[in-house]
Design an enzyme around this catalytic site. Sequence first.
Site, PDB file in Angstrom:
ATOM      1  N   THR A 121      13.463  54.303  31.810  1.00 17.37           N
ATOM      2  CA  THR A 121      12.136  53.471  31.528  1.00 17.37           C
ATOM      3  C   THR A 121      10.816  53.863  32.325  1.00 17.37           C
ATOM      4  OG1 THR A 121      13.577  51.626  31.206  1.00 17.37           O
ATOM      5  CG2 THR A 121      11.598  51.190  31.933  1.00 17.37           C
TER       6      THR A 121
ATOM      7  N   ARG B  66      20.446  43.980  21.132  1.00 14.57           N
ATOM      8  CA  ARG B  66      20.468  43.791  22.790  1.00 14.57           C
ATOM      9  C   ARG B  66      18.995  44.065  23.313  1.00 14.57           C
ATOM     10  NH1 ARG B  66      18.584  47.040  27.347  1.00 14.57           N
ATOM     11  NH2 ARG B  66      19.638  46.268  29.174  1.00 14.57           N
TER      12      ARG B  66
ATOM     13  N   GLY C 199      16.812  44.261  26.947  1.00 14.26           N
ATOM     14  CA  GLY C 199      16.780  44.164  28.426  1.00 14.26           C
ATOM     15  C   GLY C 199      15.865  43.464  29.064  1.00 14.26           C
ATOM     16  N   ASP C 200      15.431  43.879  30.276  1.00 19.13           N
ATOM     17  CA  ASP C 200      14.507  43.168  31.264  1.00 19.13           C
ATOM     18  C   ASP C 200      13.041  43.634  30.884  1.00 19.13           C
ATOM     19  OD1 ASP C 200      15.262  45.557  32.435  1.00 19.13           O
ATOM     20  OD2 ASP C 200      14.206  45.199  34.084  1.00 19.13           O
TER      21      ASP C 200
ATOM     22  N   THR D 281      12.995  48.987  36.526  1.00 14.08           N
ATOM     23  CA  THR D 281      13.900  49.925  36.040  1.00 14.08           C
ATOM     24  C   THR D 281      15.192  49.966  36.429  1.00 14.08           C
ATOM     25  OG1 THR D 281      14.177  52.199  35.148  1.00 14.08           O
ATOM     26  CG2 THR D 281      13.306  52.065  37.374  1.00 14.08           C
ATOM     27  N   GLY D 282      16.192  49.963  35.399  1.00 12.87           N
ATOM     28  CA  GLY D 282      17.664  49.855  35.865  1.00 12.87           C
ATOM     29  C   GLY D 282      18.360  49.112  34.788  1.00 12.87           C
TER      30      GLY D 282
ATOM     31  N   GLY E 151      19.121  46.356  33.039  1.00 11.41           N
ATOM     32  CA  GLY E 151      18.450  45.223  32.695  1.00 11.41           C
ATOM     33  C   GLY E 151      19.168  44.011  32.843  1.00 11.41           C
TER      34      GLY E 151
HETATM   35  N1  ASP Z   1      15.754  48.251  32.216  1.00 11.77           N
HETATM   36  C1  ASP Z   1      15.982  49.176  31.124  1.00 11.77           C
HETATM   37  C2  ASP Z   1      16.896  48.155  30.109  1.00 11.77           C
HETATM   38  O1  ASP Z   1      17.721  47.401  30.676  1.00 11.77           O
HETATM   39  C3  ASP Z   1      16.416  50.330  31.130  1.00 11.77           C
HETATM   40  C4  ASP Z   1      15.812  51.160  32.124  1.00 11.77           C
HETATM   41  O2  ASP Z   1      15.193  50.857  32.981  1.00 11.77           O
HETATM   42  O3  ASP Z   1      16.126  52.442  32.019  1.00 11.77           O
HETATM   43  O4  ASP Z   1      16.526  47.888  28.889  1.00 11.77           O
END
Ligand code: ASP
Length: 324
Positions: free
Chosen positions: A189, A217, A219-220, A240-241, A243
Amino acid sequence: MLRIITSILVFLMISCSEKNQEVPIKPPIAIVVHGGAGTILKKNMSYEKEEKYKSKLEEAIRAGYQVLQNGGTSLDAVEQTIIILEDSPLFNAGKGAVFTHDEKNELDASIMEGSNLKAGAVAGVTHIKNPIRAARAVMEKSEHVLLAREGAEHFALLQKLDTVSPTYFFTEKRAKSLKRAKKEEKFGTVGCVALDQNGNIAAGTSTGGMTNKKWGRIGDSPIIGAGTYANNSTCGVSSTGWGEYFIRGVVAHDISAMMEYGGKSLKESANHVIHHKLTELGGTGGIIALDQKGNIVMEFNTDGMYRGFMTEDSLSISIYGPKI
Ligand code: ASP
């Protein structure tokens, strides 16, 4: 009477000229960017690949900083910076978005202004070239905060934003990583937080989500308070991570809340939320954040996080964590 008026005028002239002699204190401007966190190991990286990431991050940071230096708003800086990263195939946002289980690209983005707590976001869009632009349009041109899928696309068309065929988002690399399935390159992200000359903070995040995602789905990243948050009286954050953990931990807002209600510093708050709360929940990833004084933090519990910042006296770009 005349004497009184003359003395008042003399007093005003003296105090004005004293003020003019004061050295004006330049308010700080700053920008911080991430390009995703995850299993980013030096041993898996060639020199050329590393340079490509670093130079794209630097280009994006410099573009955003230029906006701030020219007296532009933090909102414009965040949007411009993220557009550059969205247009690059290197990051999991816009052009380089990862594939869903059904081999599609579904993009999410959000943006928030710290001066008035206005926010906008889009989720699960498949035709919008720059989802961060659509997020900003939702904030500025609609009464809503989050629009999803076809409805969001319809709205973007009405706003005359560029649309592309879904094949635009096809990249060989992401197709391969879907085939390799899950384990690697789950993240990537992009996000940006900026502070402008007027002391306004803005934050934004854009993503393709997680590789192999299914069932619509989300995410965050498009969730205000989880993936993005900005409040002038505390800080701006982009996450980022993984989510799901960022949503459950309401990570971005939690950092702000520790500052607002607990009187903690940005550093203490970010450190606690990432290394204790998120880690204890089992979540992986990181955040970038800054406050009104221009303090910057970049915290993550993964091996690496593409990241960088620029202030009046420094420019920094890094990839790996302290363990490497
Ligand atoms: N946070 C993002 C998600 O879960 C993915 C990412 O940060 O790479 O959709």
